[in-house]
Design an enzyme around this catalytic site. Structure first.
Site, PDB file in Angstrom:
ATOM      1  N   ASP A  23       0.794  -1.226   0.000  1.00  0.00           N
ATOM      2  CA  ASP A  23       0.000   0.000   0.000  1.00  0.00           C
ATOM      3  C   ASP A  23       0.832   1.285   0.000  1.00  0.00           C
ATOM      4  OD1 ASP A  23      -2.360  -1.371  -0.218  1.00  0.00           O
ATOM      5  OD2 ASP A  23      -2.679  -1.516   1.933  1.00  0.00           O
ATOM      6  N   GLU A  30       2.969   0.782  -3.904  1.00  0.00           N
ATOM      7  CA  GLU A  30       2.114   0.697  -5.092  1.00  0.00           C
ATOM      8  C   GLU A  30       1.087   1.827  -5.165  1.00  0.00           C
ATOM      9  OE1 GLU A  30       2.233  -4.126  -5.928  1.00  0.00           O
ATOM     10  OE2 GLU A  30       0.560  -3.325  -4.779  1.00  0.00           O
ATOM     11  N   TYR A  63     -10.319  -1.341   2.462  1.00  0.00           N
ATOM     12  CA  TYR A  63      -9.792  -1.443   3.824  1.00  0.00           C
ATOM     13  C   TYR A  63      -9.482  -0.078   4.408  1.00  0.00           C
ATOM     14  CZ  TYR A  63      -8.414  -5.428   6.677  1.00  0.00           C
ATOM     15  OH  TYR A  63      -8.388  -6.433   7.597  1.00  0.00           O
ATOM     16  N   GLU A  64      -9.541   0.000   5.757  1.00  0.00           N
ATOM     17  CA  GLU A  64      -9.089   1.199   6.466  1.00  0.00           C
ATOM     18  C   GLU A  64      -7.897   0.833   7.342  1.00  0.00           C
ATOM     19  OE1 GLU A  64     -12.275   1.555   5.119  1.00  0.00           O
ATOM     20  OE2 GLU A  64     -11.818   3.676   5.195  1.00  0.00           O
ATOM     21  N   HIS A 120      -1.417  -9.253   7.004  1.00  0.00           N
ATOM     22  CA  HIS A 120      -1.073  -7.832   6.888  1.00  0.00           C
ATOM     23  C   HIS A 120       0.316  -7.662   7.477  1.00  0.00           C
ATOM     24  CE1 HIS A 120      -5.350  -6.416   6.383  1.00  0.00           C
ATOM     25  NE2 HIS A 120      -5.574  -7.554   7.004  1.00  0.00           N
ATOM     26  N   ASP A 135      14.868   5.613  12.632  1.00  0.00           N
ATOM     27  CA  ASP A 135      16.233   6.144  12.617  1.00  0.00           C
ATOM     28  C   ASP A 135      16.531   6.575  14.051  1.00  0.00           C
ATOM     29  OD1 ASP A 135      18.584   7.473  12.340  1.00  0.00           O
ATOM     30  OD2 ASP A 135      17.925   8.761  10.684  1.00  0.00           O
ATOM     31  N   HIS A 147      -4.708 -12.883   9.072  1.00  0.00           N
ATOM     32  CA  HIS A 147      -6.135 -12.560   9.163  1.00  0.00           C
ATOM     33  C   HIS A 147      -6.984 -13.690   8.589  1.00  0.00           C
ATOM     34  CE1 HIS A 147      -9.420  -9.246   8.747  1.00  0.00           C
ATOM     35  NE2 HIS A 147      -9.812 -10.281   9.447  1.00  0.00           N
TER      36      HIS A 147
HETATM   37 CO    CO Z   1      -7.393  -8.220   6.952  1.00  0.00          CO
END
Ligand code: CO
Length: 656
Positions: free
Chosen positions: A308, A311, A392-393, A444, A451, A603
């Site tokens: 996420d 991409e 998804y959130e 996920h 750093d 999940h």
């Molecule tokens: Co999931």
């Protein structure tokens, strides 16, 4: 606006800019884009994937004193849909010129928001797509949702060099429906984003639409529970934090906030004030990459995975938050200033939420003989943002505590990715969450880049394990165990896995500073919930997202090493980022170390995750270890309790 080739030397502070790490303002974005367009003759085929602050070198930031002049630079990634060429550029806002323009061969920049909507329109206009729908009795194209997913990279020759997405489809019955309740299974439009053209529409066979709506919005809920009384957070004197520009101070903590299209929120210069001086803990902290691999190997599903950040870019997908809904109490919001693919500034109002939360008991002791109680309430500073990535959130939360602890937590919600299955079938690679609706199994994974600068930039990293001593003359009862601390001296030796059985954690220690006990001042990274990758080491996602193959990586600081899976993840064959850099096996002992920690969740969907998923959590903590000489939170004053009661302090003379 007009661009002059030579601008007067600018040393005065620009509007909204007071520090070298301040994100670009909308005016700066506009100006930098105009400079680049003019100097490089960029036309309408050019898309701006990234326009963001070119973060100044660390030595410049660390040496900066208020009032010093500083340069402002914008960093660009642009690509041309006609030639499929990608360039990186740096534009100086100070001198008003292009500093660098570099062709990056053989890469695909992130898929941009504009491309998502243009792709949906292109698919809906395609005759092959309309035919595939007609075979399923679907006539209303307007009610079809077309979600473009990156093609990934599976070594398929004819896909090389194309900017490709494989779309997934769902059908809505009404405009406000849960969009993901009715997957149009088996139809996959394949789109070339450069030409914005449908190459083909794959049809893997008809599966009936699931029967249920799966609606969850308030308008669809008939009976709300009636027994909830108001709960209000009041801070009559306001919050305890102060904000100057992008700098935040809260009790003894201080930090700077940044924001960019790929990573979203970035925290800079996190420090803790101790005896009048700010002691550095981290120089820069951000999410570096994430990936969600799905477990279904069948021909129309094996491509399903999502990086996420690399991409799509979670900064770009950030929500504008609503007071009292996303955060409660005295809230301070920061806006984010990003851009569209044509280089126009785009504002996300209320992108970052900051507030304080009561967090129960900070510490407590009751002397049972005297009945004397000492108790303090804990409070934390919360800095967060929320994103929507298609179905998804993800909420990304940093917490700062009064005892020097830092916690990072990711909240996962939204709607499960869904497939349709025939009536009576049981999914092998998923969970039946509603009639004829399969939620495919997935993981996920998140990687954060920390750093570190524990009392300065020069640190070393140790692994700590509890070790049981073998039974013997010096352990006759077999109860002996002790903590073993092992230096991780090089990049290869610092690639580690979690081990909850030994209480494994990693200590980042100052190479020079000691506490009053003579111990090196340190912070430890303690894993929270975590999981292992289920993918074969040769699987596409294992190669492209090798960061998931180890939980801990340590590298010596290098300014260009920010993305765990490399800067150009989209359709990349793999091997970039951490696996490439760490081949050099550089020393990380007494070095400016960067920790890369991978964590995640396997999940296996539940029916209760449908039709909208209650938040699931994953994260980790950073705790001081000998950073202080003792509990640093003794100076947190007793709070007053309900109705003027005193919450247990000697000064109040409270007794049980
Ligand atoms: Co999931």
């Amino acid at each position: 606006m007009t661009i002059t080739a030579q601008r007067p030397e600018q040393t005065d502070i620009r509007a909204g800019v007071s520090h070298p790490l301040d994100p670009l303002t909308p005016e700066e974005i506009t100006e930098a884009v105009a400079i680049l367009k003019a100097e490089r003759g960029l036309g309408k085929e050019t898309r701006f994937e990234t326009v963001t602050l070119n973060e100044p070198p660390k030595e410049v930031v660390l040496g900066y004193r208020p009032g010093d002049p500083f340069d402002r630079e914008a960093f660009f990634i642009v690509f041309d849909n006609r030639t499929s060429e990608t360039h990186e550029a740096v534009v100086s806002l100070t001198s008003g010129g292009v500093v660098s323009w570099t062709h990056i061969p053989g890469v695909q920049p992130r898929i941009t928001l504009d491309e998502f909507s243009e792709c949906e329109a292109a698919v809906k206009a395609d005759p092959g797509f309309i035919e595939a729908l007609a075979r399923r009795g679907i006539a209303d194209v307007d009610m079809v949702m077309v979600d473009a997913w990156s093609a990934g990279n599976f070594g398929i020759e004819e896909e090389e060099g194309l900017r490709l997405v494989f779309a997934r489809l769902w059908l809505k019955m009404g405009p406000n429906d849960n969009g993901y309740a009715r997957p149009i299974e088996g139809v996959i439009p394949v789109v070339d984003l450069n030409r914005m053209e449908v190459l083909r529409v794959e049809d893997h066979g008809i599966v009936p639409l699931p029967p249920n709506d799966g609606n969850y919005a308030a308008e669809y809920v008939k009976d709300f529970r009636q027994d909830i009384k108001p709960l209000e957070i009041t801070q009559p004197e306001g919050p305890s934090f102060t904000v100057e520009g992008n700098k935040v101070s809260w009790q003894k903590w201080s930090m700077r906030l940044g924001f960019n299209p790929r990573e979203g929120l970035v925290l800079h210069e996190i420090g803790y004030e101790d005896s009048g001086r700010v002691r550095p803990v981290m120089y820069r902290a951000s999410l570096s990459e994430m990936v969600v691999p799905y477990g279904d190997p069948r021909p129309h599903n094996f491509r399903r995975n999502a990086f996420d950040l690399g991409e799509y870019g979670i900064g770009m997908l950030t929500n504008s938050l609503v007071l009292g809904c996303d955060c409660l109490g005295e809230i301070y919001y920061f806006d984010a200033h990003l851009h569209d693919t044509r280089g126009n500034p785009v504002k996300i109002p209320n992108a970052i939420c900051m507030h304080e939360e009561d967090y129960g008991v900070l510490w407590k002791h009751t002397d049972w003989r005297t009945g004397h109680v000492e108790v303090r309430r804990s409070r934390r500073l919360v800095v967060s943002f929320f994103t929507t990535v298609g179905n998804y959130e993800y909420g990304f939360y940093w917490y700062f505590y009064q005892d020097g602890t830092i916690e990072y937590e990711i909240k996962m919600s939204g709607i499960l990715h869904t497939s349709a299955i025939a009536q009576g079938e049981t999914p092998e690679y998923g969970t039946l969450v509603a009639p004829q609706l399969n939620a495919p199994i997935h993981q996920h994974f998140f990687n954060v880049r920390l750093d570190m600068s524990v009392d300065g930039d020069i640190n070393s990293v140790y692994e700590v394990n509890a070790v049981a001593k073998p039974r013997g003359p010096d352990n006759p009862q077999g109860n002996a165990f002790y903590a073993e601390k092992t230096l991780l001296p090089t990049e290869s030796k610092a690639q580690r896995m979690i081990n909850p059985e030994s209480g494994r954690h990693w200590l980042v220690s100052s190479s020079s500073e000691r506490n009053a006990l003579g111990q090196p001042t340190s912070y430890k990274l303690t894993p929270g919930d975590n999981t292992h990758s289920m993918l074969h080491p040769d699987a596409s996602v294992s190669r492209r997202g090798a960061f998931i193959t180890k939980h801990l990586w340590v590298t010596p600081y290098a300014p260009d090493e920010k993305a765990a899976a490399g800067d150009y993840v989209n359709q990349h064959p793999g091997g970039d980022g951490l696996p490439a850099w760490t081949q050099a096996d550089r020393s990380v002992q007494d070095a400016d170390v960067v920790l890369w920690y991978t964590f995640g969740m396997t999940h296996i969907a539940r029916p209760e995750d449908w039709p909208v998923m209650p938040v699931a959590y994953t994260g980790f903590t950073m705790k001081p270890v000998g950073f202080f000489d003792m509990n640093p939170a003794l100076d947190v004053p007793p709070s007053s309790g309900h109705n003027g009661a005193c919450c247990g302090s000697a000064a109040c003379g409270c007794h049980a």
